[in-house]
Design a protein around this motif. Structure first.
Motif, PDB file in Angstrom:
ATOM      1  N   PRO A  82      50.812  35.896  41.099  1.00 58.99           N
ATOM      2  CA  PRO A  82      50.441  34.526  40.723  1.00 58.99           C
ATOM      3  C   PRO A  82      49.071  34.494  40.069  1.00 58.99           C
ATOM      4  N   PRO A  83      48.875  33.556  39.148  1.00 62.48           N
ATOM      5  CA  PRO A  83      47.604  33.521  38.428  1.00 62.48           C
ATOM      6  C   PRO A  83      46.432  33.359  39.380  1.00 62.48           C
ATOM      7  N   GLY A  84      45.366  34.047  39.077  1.00 57.60           N
ATOM      8  CA  GLY A  84      44.164  33.927  39.888  1.00 57.60           C
ATOM      9  C   GLY A  84      44.076  34.958  40.990  1.00 57.60           C
ATOM     10  N   PHE A  85      45.181  35.658  41.264  1.00 60.94           N
ATOM     11  CA  PHE A  85      45.137  36.645  42.345  1.00 60.94           C
ATOM     12  C   PHE A  85      44.921  38.047  41.795  1.00 60.94           C
ATOM     13  N   ARG A  86      44.086  38.807  42.483  1.00 62.05           N
ATOM     14  CA  ARG A  86      43.816  40.186  42.076  1.00 62.05           C
ATOM     15  C   ARG A  86      43.953  41.100  43.279  1.00 62.05           C
ATOM     16  N   GLU A 131      41.320  31.511  33.777  1.00 60.84           N
ATOM     17  CA  GLU A 131      42.465  31.197  34.636  1.00 60.84           C
ATOM     18  C   GLU A 131      42.283  29.855  35.338  1.00 60.84           C
ATOM     19  N   PRO A 151      39.982  34.207  40.644  1.00 60.17           N
ATOM     20  CA  PRO A 151      40.342  33.832  39.284  1.00 60.17           C
ATOM     21  C   PRO A 151      39.176  33.950  38.312  1.00 60.17           C
ATOM     22  N   HIS A 193      52.018  26.485  40.331  1.00 62.20           N
ATOM     23  CA  HIS A 193      52.512  27.483  41.284  1.00 62.20           C
ATOM     24  C   HIS A 193      51.677  28.743  41.161  1.00 62.20           C
ATOM     25  N   HIS A 196      45.299  27.821  34.040  1.00 63.21           N
ATOM     26  CA  HIS A 196      46.403  27.787  35.000  1.00 63.21           C
ATOM     27  C   HIS A 196      46.265  26.679  36.016  1.00 63.21           C
ATOM     28  N   PHE A 197      45.050  26.300  36.302  1.00 67.00           N
ATOM     29  CA  PHE A 197      44.878  25.336  37.389  1.00 67.00           C
ATOM     30  C   PHE A 197      44.450  23.958  36.892  1.00 67.00           C
TER      31      PHE A 197
END
Lengths: 340, 193
Positions: free
Chosen positions: A13-17, B24, B20, B40, B28-29
């Protein structure tokens, strides 16, 4: 279940690393690997280190599509040089060379593994050219449950290891850039702090180089000016620098007290004083600090303090049950402050 | 440490953290939030109360490590019960890495305790992300309420420590001792006892 896949078709998911702690690497990933247990999502790949150059690792070990600064893989240590027990970590273009001593990794006060730091050299030994590619190689400690692991050097040199590869930041370049690019008050402040720290580190390193070249490491000047009544402990601390890379910090770990090397005899309080001095120096309170310890008023002596401190730093780490994330940021660690 | 995330929502394997980039956060947010598109994972809560004392965020905002994230509507007044957020950086552009277009703006604030302008500044820092005018226009063409876009902001709050690398980048830095050893590897003549 969220779907994580490798090589760009990712559904991280975006933002996760992927920023695992050392404990997660050892206790979750490597333990499962060694036990041949299935790891839910294939986040960490198997790599044949001899067949892959560091600059190819990033493509192979990509997690998701977001930019990464570090890459993780499993490697099996089975290749040995014909003449000895050392692991062959040569690739077509160069070789990985261990540097420093191995660091003990703790989890909840228990020793769970070791970390070896390696640097990639282009070319062939002994004429390799040092690169900025660094590898941390983590191995599980078979003796983590032993009541006393001090002096136990029999950790296996074979089997699965989990590795993290990253490119070392070039502090000199960062320094040059920072003087050009700041534009705001915050940036100015941070950059200024960073710059002065880098300069200080450069000074230490060059000082250490000179000292080592001229006199050998043991003959640091003005050591006597410390009221240091545990010369033997000091000596053995430094022996470990030149020793094999399996060393732990025995003299320090041997003390069971919660305060490590700072407990016990009054002479050892000098470490605390030194730490305070260095800390206050770096916070710009030089005048006050030098009053406390007049013999250290000379700038050269400040460098001297810093030379002594890394071992102290290890003492703290080894005896205080370091949290994996806080181990490198001990408030008593002046060297780390320099890099902060 | 992962209060607001709740393990039930995120079955990511161990080692994944919310970290993020600015891009991002905006793309994305913030953009999806403002355009009322489904987000999501929907991890960042809408606190809709501005402003907060930084220490009140725990348990309300999304917390990861020592950073907190939340949405709020923008308000002209940045005073809190105990102090105020003083502006440090104004409208720093956030550029899309895909097409080099400006997608958002970032303001930076520091928290000061007391009455402006004489409050004592703390080490608490707040980043305020907004959509840029261009991004807002393109969305409103798609039939969304322009007003809503301008009002939304995404906030990141953290405490600036003297040892900034201790947070999440430290794991990919060499330790100081390693740096020393590394530099000593360069010394050919060195022989240890």
């Amino acid at each position: 279940m969220m779907n994580v896949s490798l090589n760009g078709e990712s559904h991280v998911p975006p933002g996760f690393r992927f920023h695992p702690t050392e404990e997660e690497l050892l206790h979750y990933y490597l333990k499962k690997k060694v036990a041949s247990e299935k790891i839910d999502l294939d986040v960490i790949r198997n790599i044949d280190l001899n067949k892959l150059e560091p600059w190819d690792i990033q493509e192979k070990c990509k997690i998701g599509s977001s930019p990464q600064n570090d890459w993780y893989f499993f490697s099996h240590k089975d290749k040995k040089y014909p003449t000895g027990t050392r692991t062959n970590r040569a690739t077509a273009a160069g070789f990985w060379k261990a540097t420093g001593r191995d660091k003990v990794i703790y989890s909840n006060c228990k020793r769970i593994g070791m970390r070896k730091t390696l640097v990639f050299y282009k070319g062939r030994a002994p004429h390799g050219e040092k690169s900025d590619w660094i590898m941390h190689e983590y191995r599980l400690d078979d003796h983590s449950n032993a009541s006393n692991s001090i002096g136990d050097h029999s950790t296996p040199e074979e089997g699965w290891v989990v590795c993290r590869v990253f490119k070392k930041k070039n502090y000199q370049k960062a320094l040059e850039n920072s003087t050009k690019n700041f534009s705001t008050s915050v940036d100015l402040k941070t950059h200024f702090l960073n710059s002065s720290n880098e300069v200080a580190l450069q000074q230490i390193l060059s000082y250490m180089s000179n000292t080592c070249k001229q006199q050998g490491f043991m003959h640091l000047p003005q050591l006597d000016s410390l009221t240091f009544d545990q010369d033997s402990a000091f000596d053995s601390c430094y022996e470990s620098i030149g020793g094999s890379d399996e060393n732990t910090t025995e003299p320090c770990a041997a003390k069971q007290g919660g305060e490590g090397c700072n407990s016990g005899s009054p002479g050892l309080n000098d470490w605390v004083t030194l730490d305070r001095l260095v800390a206050s120096q770096l916070n710009g309170q030089a005048a006050e600090a030098t009053k406390q310890l007049p013999c250290f008023a000379d700038p050269d002596d400040h460098i001297m303090c810093l030379c002594l401190s890394p071992e102290d730093h290890d003492c703290h780490n080894d005896t205080r049950c370091p949290h994996p994330e806080s181990a490198s940021s001990s408030s008593l660690d002046p060297m780390c402050r320099l890099l902060a | 440490m992962y209060d607001s995330m709740g393990d039930s929502n995120f079955n990511l394997p161990p080692g994944f953290r919310f970290d993020p980039t600015d891009e991002e956060l905006v793309l994305h947010f913030l953009h999806r939030k403002a355009a009322r598109l489904p987000c999501h994972p929907d991890v960042i809560p809408d606190l809709d109360l501005f402003p907060h004392n930084p220490w009140e965020l725990q348990g309300k905002a999304l917390s990861e490590g020592s950073k907190w994230y939340y949405y709020s509507r923008r308000a002209p007044n940045r005073s809190t019960g105990s102090g105020y957020w003083k502006q440090l950086v104004t409208d720093e552009p956030i550029i899309s890495s895909a097409n080099n277009k400006k997608i958002g703006l970032r303001n930076e604030y520091v928290f000061c305790v007391g009455e402006p302008p004489h409050g004592a500044c703390t080490t608490w820092i707040m980043h305020e992300y907004r959509l840029s005018a261009a991004a807002t226009r393109s969305s409103s063409r798609a039939g969304r309420s322009k007003l809503d876009h301008k009002r939304w902001a995404l906030y990141k709050v953290y405490e600036q420590t003297s040892d900034d690398t201790s947070d999440d980048d430290s794991s990919i830095e060499l330790s100081c001792l390693d740096e020393v050893f590394l530099s000593m590897d360069d010394l050919d003549e060195v022989s240890f006892p």
